[in-house]
Design an enzyme around this catalytic site. Structure first.
Site, PDB file in Angstrom:
ATOM      1  N   CYS A 265     -10.083  -5.398   1.062  1.00  0.00           N
ATOM      2  CA  CYS A 265     -11.241  -4.711   1.239  1.00  0.00           C
ATOM      3  C   CYS A 265     -11.963  -4.966   0.151  1.00  0.00           C
ATOM      4  O   CYS A 265     -11.891  -5.433  -0.892  1.00  0.00           O
ATOM      5  CB  CYS A 265     -10.607  -3.080   1.153  1.00  0.00           C
ATOM      6  SG  CYS A 265     -10.188  -2.445  -0.444  1.00  0.00           S
TER       7      CYS A 265
ATOM      8  N   ASN B  19       1.016  -1.124   0.075  1.00  0.00           N
ATOM      9  CA  ASN B  19       0.127  -0.111   0.047  1.00  0.00           C
ATOM     10  C   ASN B  19       0.754   1.103   0.122  1.00  0.00           C
ATOM     11  O   ASN B  19       1.868   1.394   0.624  1.00  0.00           O
ATOM     12  CB  ASN B  19      -1.152   0.110   1.192  1.00  0.00           C
ATOM     13  CG  ASN B  19      -0.352  -0.083   2.441  1.00  0.00           C
ATOM     14  OD1 ASN B  19       0.658  -0.650   2.799  1.00  0.00           O
ATOM     15  ND2 ASN B  19      -0.925   0.392   3.488  1.00  0.00           N
TER      16      ASN B  19
ATOM     17  N   CYS C 140     -11.039  -3.717  -3.640  1.00  0.00           N
ATOM     18  CA  CYS C 140      -9.979  -4.932  -4.012  1.00  0.00           C
ATOM     19  C   CYS C 140     -10.658  -6.387  -4.430  1.00  0.00           C
ATOM     20  O   CYS C 140     -10.099  -6.880  -5.320  1.00  0.00           O
ATOM     21  CB  CYS C 140      -8.909  -4.939  -3.115  1.00  0.00           C
ATOM     22  SG  CYS C 140      -7.750  -3.546  -3.102  1.00  0.00           S
TER      23      CYS C 140
ATOM     24  N   CYS D  27      -4.356   0.324  -2.150  1.00  0.00           N
ATOM     25  CA  CYS D  27      -4.148  -0.751  -1.488  1.00  0.00           C
ATOM     26  C   CYS D  27      -2.860  -1.628  -2.149  1.00  0.00           C
ATOM     27  O   CYS D  27      -2.619  -1.682  -3.158  1.00  0.00           O
ATOM     28  CB  CYS D  27      -5.470  -1.678  -1.434  1.00  0.00           C
ATOM     29  SG  CYS D  27      -6.730  -0.862  -0.562  1.00  0.00           S
TER      30      CYS D  27
ATOM     31  N   GLU E  15       0.155   5.443   0.538  1.00  0.00           N
ATOM     32  CA  GLU E  15      -0.792   6.429   1.131  1.00  0.00           C
ATOM     33  C   GLU E  15      -0.392   7.862   0.370  1.00  0.00           C
ATOM     34  O   GLU E  15       0.527   7.935  -0.126  1.00  0.00           O
ATOM     35  CB  GLU E  15      -0.979   6.569   2.604  1.00  0.00           C
ATOM     36  CG  GLU E  15      -1.274   5.385   2.759  1.00  0.00           C
ATOM     37  CD  GLU E  15      -1.422   5.074   4.533  1.00  0.00           C
ATOM     38  OE1 GLU E  15      -0.947   6.103   5.315  1.00  0.00           O
ATOM     39  OE2 GLU E  15      -2.052   4.049   4.920  1.00  0.00           O
TER      40      GLU E  15
ATOM     41  N   GLU F   4      -3.186  -4.866  -2.583  1.00  0.00           N
ATOM     42  CA  GLU F   4      -3.698  -5.798  -3.430  1.00  0.00           C
ATOM     43  C   GLU F   4      -3.745  -5.097  -4.871  1.00  0.00           C
ATOM     44  O   GLU F   4      -3.261  -5.642  -6.095  1.00  0.00           O
ATOM     45  CB  GLU F   4      -5.031  -6.413  -3.154  1.00  0.00           C
ATOM     46  CG  GLU F   4      -4.957  -6.957  -1.771  1.00  0.00           C
ATOM     47  CD  GLU F   4      -5.228  -6.126  -0.682  1.00  0.00           C
ATOM     48  OE1 GLU F   4      -4.604  -4.791  -0.783  1.00  0.00           O
ATOM     49  OE2 GLU F   4      -5.797  -6.644   0.275  1.00  0.00           O
TER      50      GLU F   4
HETATM   51  N1  THU Z   1      -5.076  -1.543   3.120  1.00  0.00           N
HETATM   52  C1  THU Z   1      -4.658  -2.412   1.926  1.00  0.00           C
HETATM   53  O1  THU Z   1      -3.493  -2.156   1.613  1.00  0.00           O
HETATM   54  N2  THU Z   1      -5.387  -3.451   1.754  1.00  0.00           N
HETATM   55  C2  THU Z   1      -6.483  -3.760   2.088  1.00  0.00           C
HETATM   56  O2  THU Z   1      -7.080  -4.817   1.875  1.00  0.00           O
HETATM   57  C3  THU Z   1      -7.100  -3.123   3.444  1.00  0.00           C
HETATM   58  C4  THU Z   1      -6.443  -1.627   3.568  1.00  0.00           C
HETATM   59  C5  THU Z   1      -4.494  -0.361   3.246  1.00  0.00           C
HETATM   60  C6  THU Z   1      -4.901   1.101   3.044  1.00  0.00           C
HETATM   61  C7  THU Z   1      -4.357   2.014   3.766  1.00  0.00           C
HETATM   62  O3  THU Z   1      -3.060   2.299   3.357  1.00  0.00           O
HETATM   63  C8  THU Z   1      -4.164   1.207   5.134  1.00  0.00           C
HETATM   64  O4  THU Z   1      -4.267  -0.214   4.689  1.00  0.00           O
HETATM   65  C9  THU Z   1      -5.255   1.195   6.218  1.00  0.00           C
HETATM   66  O5  THU Z   1      -6.434   1.107   5.412  1.00  0.00           O
END
Ligand code: THU
Length: 128
Positions: A86, A42, A89, A53, A44, A55
């Protein structure tokens, strides 16, 4: 490629996560139908909605390399057991698999690996 090896790659790439806002690192590793693996973490942004994310980063990496079918994906966060993808994804995984029933989603629970199918995580999925 074993589930353990896929998970190890997800663990390794989670260390490259850029997650200063949530402090929630995630790593993912995809296995494609051609037997190749692609990782993602991930990343941000100060404009929070632009976060990508792990994935979808891994899927984008696979697509850019000419792949179209995901067979399995391992997902790992040091912050949470059973770190399943999530909703967004899950839908993106649906786009790039042969059958939801055949795509394996591998997560870590303690020292054990747990496997779901995408069909379990995204019942009655939408296809255009
Ligand atoms: N996140 C992911 O990378 N994958 C997921 O399936 C759930 C959330 C990340 C997004 C964000 O940077 C952090 O986790 C918190 O939500």
């Amino acid at each position: 490629m074993t589930n353990e090896e896929l998970m190890q790659k997800a663990v390794d790439v989670s260390k490259n996560s850029y997650s200063p806002y949530s402090k929630f690192p995630v790593g993912a590793c995809i296995l494609t139908d051609k037997g190749n693996t692609y990782v993602g973490c991930n990343f941000e942004n100060g404009s929070l909605g632009m976060t990508i994310c792990a994935e979808r980063n891994a899927i984008g990496n696979a697509i850019a390399n000419g792949e179209r079918k995901v067979k399995a994906i391992a997902i790992y966060s040091p912050n949470q057991d059973n770190c399943t993808p999530c909703g967004a994804c899950r839908q993106v995984l649906h786009e790039f698999c042969e059958r939801d029933e055949e795509l394996e989603v591998i997560v870590k629970v303690g020292e054990e690996l747990k496997t779901y199918t995408l069909a379990q995580l995204l019942p009655e999925s939408f296809t255009l």
